[in-house]
Scaffold this motif. Structure first.
Motif, PDB file in Angstrom:
ATOM      1  N   LEU A   5      44.908   9.255 -58.533  1.00  0.00           N
ATOM      2  CA  LEU A   5      44.971   9.190 -57.421  1.00  0.00           C
ATOM      3  C   LEU A   5      43.611   8.433 -56.923  1.00  0.00           C
ATOM      4  O   LEU A   5      43.669   7.415 -56.077  1.00  0.00           O
ATOM      5  N   ASP A   6      42.271   8.510 -57.590  1.00  0.00           N
ATOM      6  CA  ASP A   6      41.045   8.078 -57.075  1.00  0.00           C
ATOM      7  C   ASP A   6      39.958   8.371 -58.175  1.00  0.00           C
ATOM      8  O   ASP A   6      39.653   9.605 -58.260  1.00  0.00           O
ATOM      9  N   PRO A   7      39.532   7.732 -58.861  1.00  0.00           N
ATOM     10  CA  PRO A   7      38.767   7.863 -59.990  1.00  0.00           C
ATOM     11  C   PRO A   7      37.468   8.694 -59.357  1.00  0.00           C
ATOM     12  O   PRO A   7      36.640   9.308 -60.058  1.00  0.00           O
ATOM     13  N   ASP A   8      36.916   8.397 -58.188  1.00  0.00           N
ATOM     14  CA  ASP A   8      35.939   9.046 -57.459  1.00  0.00           C
ATOM     15  C   ASP A   8      36.298  10.545 -56.782  1.00  0.00           C
ATOM     16  O   ASP A   8      35.421  11.195 -56.278  1.00  0.00           O
ATOM     17  N   LEU A   9      37.609  10.794 -56.767  1.00  0.00           N
ATOM     18  CA  LEU A   9      37.841  12.187 -56.284  1.00  0.00           C
ATOM     19  C   LEU A   9      37.496  13.218 -57.093  1.00  0.00           C
ATOM     20  O   LEU A   9      37.713  13.486 -58.289  1.00  0.00           O
ATOM     21  N   THR A  10      36.852  14.193 -56.513  1.00  0.00           N
ATOM     22  CA  THR A  10      36.231  15.399 -57.339  1.00  0.00           C
ATOM     23  C   THR A  10      37.227  16.724 -56.864  1.00  0.00           C
ATOM     24  O   THR A  10      37.508  16.885 -55.856  1.00  0.00           O
ATOM     25  N   VAL A  11      37.376  17.297 -57.888  1.00  0.00           N
ATOM     26  CA  VAL A  11      38.157  18.545 -57.694  1.00  0.00           C
ATOM     27  C   VAL A  11      37.332  19.717 -58.444  1.00  0.00           C
ATOM     28  O   VAL A  11      36.934  19.526 -59.768  1.00  0.00           O
ATOM     29  N   ASP A  12      37.349  20.818 -57.745  1.00  0.00           N
ATOM     30  CA  ASP A  12      36.459  21.958 -58.111  1.00  0.00           C
ATOM     31  C   ASP A  12      37.520  23.057 -58.278  1.00  0.00           C
ATOM     32  O   ASP A  12      38.201  23.296 -57.246  1.00  0.00           O
ATOM     33  N   PHE A  13      37.368  24.028 -59.087  1.00  0.00           N
ATOM     34  CA  PHE A  13      38.003  25.195 -59.243  1.00  0.00           C
ATOM     35  C   PHE A  13      37.289  26.480 -58.927  1.00  0.00           C
ATOM     36  O   PHE A  13      36.128  26.605 -59.414  1.00  0.00           O
ATOM     37  N   ALA A  14      37.865  27.569 -58.375  1.00  0.00           N
ATOM     38  CA  ALA A  14      37.334  28.834 -58.516  1.00  0.00           C
ATOM     39  C   ALA A  14      38.389  29.774 -58.796  1.00  0.00           C
ATOM     40  O   ALA A  14      39.885  29.313 -58.661  1.00  0.00           O
ATOM     41  N   TYR A  15      38.333  30.854 -59.393  1.00  0.00           N
ATOM     42  CA  TYR A  15      39.585  31.404 -60.097  1.00  0.00           C
ATOM     43  C   TYR A  15      39.569  32.876 -59.311  1.00  0.00           C
ATOM     44  O   TYR A  15      38.477  33.823 -59.091  1.00  0.00           O
TER      45      TYR A  15
END
Length: 243
Positions: free
Chosen positions: A23-33
């Motif tokens: 979608l976008d190489p600069d898109l940041t995705v962070d996870f919490a569990y």
């Protein structure tokens, strides 16, 4: 940044990241569990009724709010779990999102709510359901969709033992499930499971079935960006991203 609450560590996170890069190489995705209940043990060992109750417990709004801790506050957050967001019904899914939005002060969504937004965007009312769940849990998703005015014309239930097991499914098994679910009256095929690795298959599945195929990973990310007013348009990820 998109913040994703996720149920089981090291299952489908890499598929989310692969989709985000497309979608976008600069898109940041962070996870919490979100931790499973203290008395759950191995999900694989639970019978269908126990699994159903376990995912309901996991989706308790107060449990989600307690787990929603990110290094940096995201621009939008989504509860990236299908079954844990639809087994409480439409009102329950909206309550989860409301509690998360209040907790973080940002727009909040879930995978199940994402399906509704995506189907509305495509103008789709009749779907086929390629479910990995036991038929009782599949029926809960059918009911959830019906609450929103979506008619399930056909469904199959794979009754997989756990999301950990589903994370190992390859192209053949996912394709077979989608083919088994498809129906001539369905305007789209839904594959509601965020542990499956579906990003590399999106275009091939749609070409083979001749209709949109909405996977949990894809709709979750699309809907998160849609909530920010910037639904992405990208080639190679299926019809949802092409308009």
């Amino acid at each position: 940044m998109i913040g994703l609450l996720y149920p089981t560590r090291d299952c489908g996170e890499d598929d989310f990241l692969a989709c985000a890069r497309k979608l976008d190489p600069d898109l940041t995705v962070d996870f919490a569990y979100v931790p499973w209940g203290e008395n759950i043990g191995r999900v694989d060992d639970l019978d269908p009724a126990e699994k159903h109750e376990a995912v309901r417990e996991l989706g308790a709004p107060e449990r989600l709010a307690a787990a929603a801790r990110f290094g940096t506050t995201p621009d939008v957050v989504s509860w990236a779990c299908s079954s844990c967001s639809f087994t409480r019904g439409l009102a329950g899914a909206r309550d989860q999102a409301s509690v998360l939005s209040e907790r973080l002060g940002v727009p909040a969504r879930s995978t199940s709510l994402a399906y509704l937004t995506a189907l509305a965007h495509l103008g789709t009312k009749r779907v086929a359901l390629a479910s990995v769940y036991h038929h009782d849990t599949t029926a809960s998703f059918v009911d959830f969709l019906a609450e929103a005015g979506i008619w399930t014309v056909h469904s199959v239930s794979a009754d997989a033992p756990s999301d950990r097991a589903l994370s190992t499914w390859g192209r053949r098994r996912i394709t077979e499930l989608a083919n088994a679910a498809d129906h001539e009256d369905a305007e789209a095929v839904l594959i509601p499971e965020t542990a499956l690795h579906t990003t590399p298959l999106l275009e091939d599945l749609e070409t083979a079935l001749g209709k949109p195929v909405l996977t949990a990973t894809a709709v979750t990310l699309w809907d998160a960006l849609h909530a920010l007013g910037a639904p992405p348009v990208r080639r190679g990820l299926g019809k949802l991203f092409s308009r």
